[in-house]
Design a protein around this motif. Structure first.
Motif, PDB file in Angstrom:
ATOM      1  N   ARG A  76       0.830  -1.211   0.000  1.00  0.00           N
ATOM      2  CA  ARG A  76       0.000   0.000   0.000  1.00  0.00           C
ATOM      3  C   ARG A  76       0.866   1.263   0.000  1.00  0.00           C
ATOM      4  N   ALA A  77       1.930   1.270   0.813  1.00  0.00           N
ATOM      5  CA  ALA A  77       2.813   2.439   0.873  1.00  0.00           C
ATOM      6  C   ALA A  77       3.539   2.632  -0.459  1.00  0.00           C
ATOM      7  N   ALA A  78       4.003   1.539  -1.044  1.00  0.00           N
ATOM      8  CA  ALA A  78       4.694   1.633  -2.334  1.00  0.00           C
ATOM      9  C   ALA A  78       3.730   2.094  -3.421  1.00  0.00           C
ATOM     10  N   GLY A  79       2.496   1.597  -3.381  1.00  0.00           N
ATOM     11  CA  GLY A  79       1.493   2.036  -4.353  1.00  0.00           C
ATOM     12  C   GLY A  79       1.217   3.525  -4.235  1.00  0.00           C
ATOM     13  N   GLU A  80       1.061   4.012  -3.013  1.00  0.00           N
ATOM     14  CA  GLU A  80       0.819   5.441  -2.810  1.00  0.00           C
ATOM     15  C   GLU A  80       2.018   6.269  -3.271  1.00  0.00           C
ATOM     16  N   ALA A  81       3.235   5.793  -2.973  1.00  0.00           N
ATOM     17  CA  ALA A  81       4.436   6.513  -3.407  1.00  0.00           C
ATOM     18  C   ALA A  81       4.523   6.551  -4.932  1.00  0.00           C
ATOM     19  N   TRP A  82       4.156   5.450  -5.574  1.00  0.00           N
ATOM     20  CA  TRP A  82       4.210   5.361  -7.043  1.00  0.00           C
ATOM     21  C   TRP A  82       3.180   6.310  -7.654  1.00  0.00           C
ATOM     22  N   ILE A  83       1.984   6.328  -7.102  1.00  0.00           N
ATOM     23  CA  ILE A  83       0.959   7.256  -7.597  1.00  0.00           C
ATOM     24  C   ILE A  83       1.430   8.695  -7.416  1.00  0.00           C
ATOM     25  N   SER A  84       1.969   8.999  -6.239  1.00  0.00           N
ATOM     26  CA  SER A  84       2.445  10.348  -5.955  1.00  0.00           C
ATOM     27  C   SER A  84       3.556  10.758  -6.917  1.00  0.00           C
ATOM     28  N   TYR A  85       4.445   9.834  -7.204  1.00  0.00           N
ATOM     29  CA  TYR A  85       5.555  10.087  -8.136  1.00  0.00           C
ATOM     30  C   TYR A  85       5.019  10.518  -9.507  1.00  0.00           C
ATOM     31  N   LEU A  86       3.999   9.813  -9.988  1.00  0.00           N
ATOM     32  CA  LEU A  86       3.418  10.157 -11.285  1.00  0.00           C
ATOM     33  C   LEU A  86       2.559  11.413 -11.202  1.00  0.00           C
ATOM     34  N   GLU A  87       1.827  11.548 -10.120  1.00  0.00           N
ATOM     35  CA  GLU A  87       0.916  12.671  -9.933  1.00  0.00           C
ATOM     36  C   GLU A  87       1.670  14.005  -9.855  1.00  0.00           C
ATOM     37  N   ARG A  88       2.851  13.991  -9.257  1.00  0.00           N
ATOM     38  CA  ARG A  88       3.629  15.220  -9.089  1.00  0.00           C
ATOM     39  C   ARG A  88       4.365  15.626 -10.367  1.00  0.00           C
ATOM     40  N   GLU A  89       4.334  14.779 -11.377  1.00  0.00           N
ATOM     41  CA  GLU A  89       4.915  15.089 -12.690  1.00  0.00           C
ATOM     42  C   GLU A  89       6.342  15.617 -12.572  1.00  0.00           C
ATOM     43  N   LEU A  90       7.205  14.819 -11.969  1.00  0.00           N
ATOM     44  CA  LEU A  90       8.598  15.205 -11.797  1.00  0.00           C
ATOM     45  C   LEU A  90       9.339  15.258 -13.122  1.00  0.00           C
TER      46      LEU A  90
END
Length: 197
Positions: A90-104
């Motif tokens: 769950r934590a890795a999934g949230e981090a992965w979503i955040s990574y894409l969502e923040r458009e780095l």
């Protein structure tokens, strides 16, 4: 100029080249990454850029490594310290979503783009992309197996299917963010992961 300063400046220049290369490659692919373009955008000579890498392929491999460093920092590292198994997933999934969502990166997930660009090819660049993908999928598979063994997921859970769907959700998220500029895609990805686990 002292040798120490020269080494530090060389390292900074190399980092500038790789950061720009990663941004370009995320949006236009690794084949769109040229020594001439990097030199022009950085105000350097082609020989100056080439001197850091030796060849276009070496530059591409260095960009893959830089993308891997960013991904590890933004996804697995953010889940570090979370108990293995379902909490980690769950934590890795949230981090992965955040990574894409923040458009780095301007083109979204570098590895999604690179996988599509190199999936039908052979050679060191494809191999590097495959290695990074395999590393991350192995990490997820181990945690899915752990969640099953701890009875956090059903005993008859299909580990390979769960991995497939987990990765598929993230590929879909990147697709809808990048191709459709769908601002609801991260929320959909979160709901999909919640259903999955």
């Amino acid at each position: 100029m002292s040798p120490r300063k020269s080494v530090a400046e060389t390292g900074l220049t190399r980092r500038r080249i790789l950061d720009l290369g990663l941004a370009i490659a995320s949006a236009e692919g690794l084949e769109g990454l040229t020594i001439g373009r990097l030199a022009g955008e950085l105000g350097m000579s082609k020989a100056g850029v080439l001197g850091h890498f030796g060849s276009k392929e070496s530059l591409q491999l260095a960009v893959v490594d830089t993308a891997a460093e960013m991904f590890v920092r933004e996804v697995p590292e953010r889940a570090r310290g979370v108990p293995r198994g379902l909490p980690y997933l769950r934590a890795a999934g949230e981090a992965w979503i955040s990574y894409l969502e923040r458009e780095l990166l301007p083109g979204g997930c570098f590895f999604t783009a690179a996988a599509a660009e190199f999936d039908g090819r052979e050679g060191p660049v494809r191999d590097a992309v495959v290695r990074m993908s395999a590393f991350w999928e192995r990490e997820l598979r181990v945690n899915i197996w752990r969640a099953v063994s701890l009875e956090e997921l059903p005993a008859d859970a299909d580990i390979d299917q769960l991995l497939y769907e987990f990765v598929g959700i993230m590929l879909a998220l990147n697709h809808f963010l990048q191709l459709h500029d769908d601002r609801q895609a991260p929320a959909r990805a979160r709901r999909a992961l919640e259903r999955l686990f």
